[in-house]
Design an enzyme around this catalytic site. Structure first.
Site, PDB file in Angstrom:
ATOM      1  N   CYS A 211       0.849  -1.276   0.044  1.00  0.00           N
ATOM      2  CA  CYS A 211      -0.032  -0.116   0.168  1.00  0.00           C
ATOM      3  C   CYS A 211       0.809   1.403   0.068  1.00  0.00           C
ATOM      4  O   CYS A 211       0.484   2.363  -0.157  1.00  0.00           O
ATOM      5  CB  CYS A 211      -0.924  -0.045   1.243  1.00  0.00           C
ATOM      6  SG  CYS A 211      -2.158  -1.458   1.151  1.00  0.00           S
TER       7      CYS A 211
ATOM      8  N   HIS B  78      -3.320   7.261   2.566  1.00  0.00           N
ATOM      9  CA  HIS B  78      -3.688   5.800   2.150  1.00  0.00           C
ATOM     10  C   HIS B  78      -5.203   5.607   2.180  1.00  0.00           C
ATOM     11  O   HIS B  78      -5.346   5.619   3.623  1.00  0.00           O
ATOM     12  CB  HIS B  78      -2.570   4.646   2.321  1.00  0.00           C
ATOM     13  CG  HIS B  78      -3.208   3.438   2.316  1.00  0.00           C
ATOM     14  ND1 HIS B  78      -3.654   2.791   1.124  1.00  0.00           N
ATOM     15  CD2 HIS B  78      -3.203   2.384   3.135  1.00  0.00           C
ATOM     16  CE1 HIS B  78      -3.882   1.601   0.980  1.00  0.00           C
ATOM     17  NE2 HIS B  78      -3.946   1.265   2.416  1.00  0.00           N
TER      18      HIS B  78
ATOM     19  N   ASN C 294      -9.999  -0.109  -0.308  1.00  0.00           N
ATOM     20  CA  ASN C 294      -8.656  -0.100  -0.474  1.00  0.00           C
ATOM     21  C   ASN C 294      -8.072  -0.932  -1.522  1.00  0.00           C
ATOM     22  O   ASN C 294      -8.277  -1.869  -1.649  1.00  0.00           O
ATOM     23  CB  ASN C 294      -8.095  -0.828   0.951  1.00  0.00           C
ATOM     24  CG  ASN C 294      -6.584  -1.010   0.895  1.00  0.00           C
ATOM     25  OD1 ASN C 294      -5.677  -0.526   0.204  1.00  0.00           O
ATOM     26  ND2 ASN C 294      -6.068  -1.427   2.203  1.00  0.00           N
TER      27      ASN C 294
END
Length: 325
Positions: free
Chosen positions: A115, A252, A282
């Site tokens: 990520c 994020h 996500n």
């Protein structure tokens, strides 16, 4: 005397056509829209079509970024793709994007920091530009993360989605008396002892299979806010700026509670925090550029704004980059 900087001249995004809502997931796994929204703030996610690969998503986002910058692929000499879900073990997804864009010059490679990948990629491209190895770079975060999911595991399958975001980074030479622009400072971190808190149980040299995502959710949550604020403060300290100077925080997009917790700890007003996790879920390395793309497209982020990018991912990896738009 001049200062070499890399600035972002174009932004582009791509999301697969298929949208999967929480209600649709609730038909196949023991969950509910209320449960998902309360815990992570996600309402829906995009899922890549059969035969639609990470390099396809990345290529579409790259084309959009080039159009936004008013450039063609001939103007680019570096492609960096941040991804955990490349089309193949090798070659790099970046070389496939290079081929699909019709580029047969320059160089291309992938970065794997899960990520945090896009922040790592921005920092890497910035270094290449400042050291004279490239003049213009396409930096892309792209994932088909849905292909790593166990769709019977409600603790993970509801969290992720697919997508891609891209930016064009260009060299600019600033005179000493010119205002700062572009990437000002960055901080990157990792700590491998936490690898088993968020990982995929497969790989070429272990099982020979792709594997599925496994996550110790409470442990990841426990570490996240502290690590996020760590790199944000480190980046600000390098630059001589403070939290009060920030116009926008682009974190994020993993969990709304983590985003809000980090914003509160930093003392950032909620209206300065970009949140898109509700509509994208996500998307791992794609989440920061997708959120960035939304905020640029709707006019929130504009020239002269001070923007902080931040991400944390499996490994653990985490990082931040401060940019004057």
């Amino acid at each position: 005397m001049t200062r070499i900087r890399s600035f972002i001249s174009g932004v582009g995004s791509y999301l697969p056509a298929r949208t999967v809502t929480n209600e649709e997931l609730a038909k196949t796994v023991d969950t509910s829209d209320e449960w998902i929204q309360q815990r992570v703030g996600i309402k829906e996610r995009h899922i890549a079509a059969e035969g639609e690969f990470t390099s396809d998503l990345a290529t579409a986002a790259a084309r959009a970024a080039l159009d936004n910058a008013g450039l063609t692929i001939e103007d680019i000499d570096l492609i960096v793709v941040a991804t955990t879900t490349p089309d193949y073990t090798f070659p790099a997804a970046a070389t496939l994007v290079q081929m699909k864009l019709g580029m047969n010059h320059g160089f291309a490679f992938d970065i794997q920091a899960v990520c945090s990948g896009f922040v790592y990629a921005v920092t890497t491209a910035d270094s290449y530009i400042k050291n004279g190895l490239a003049k213009r770079a396409l930096v892309i975060g792209a994932e088909t993360f849905s292909r790593l999911l166990d769709w019977t595991d409600r603790t993970t399958c509801v969290l992720f989605g697919d997508g891609a975001g891209a930016v064009v980074m260009e060299r600019i030479d600033l005179a000493d008396d010119e205002a700062e622009r572009g990437v000002i400072a960055s901080a990157l971190r990792s700590d491998g002892k936490h690898w088993d808190k968020l990982y995929v149980d497969g790989g070429p040299s272990t099982t020979g299979t792709t594997g599925h995502v496994h996550m110790q959710g409470p442990e990841v949550f426990r570490h996240a806010v502290g690590k996020i604020t760590d790199v944000v403060y480190a980046t600000l300290e390098q630059s001589g700026h403070s939290v009060d100077d920030l116009d926008w925080f682009v974190p994020h997009q993993a969990n709304r509670r983590i985003i809000e917790g980090a914003g509160n700890k930093l003392g950032l007003p909620p209206e300065k925090v970009i949140i898109t996790v509700d509509r994208h879920a996500n998307t791992s390395a794609a989440s920061v550029p997708l959120a960035l793309g939304v905020a640029v497209a709707d006019g929130r982020i504009k020239e002269g704004d001070l923007v902080m990018l931040e991400a944390m991912g499996g490994g653990f990896t985490w990082g931040a980059s401060l940019i004057r738009w």
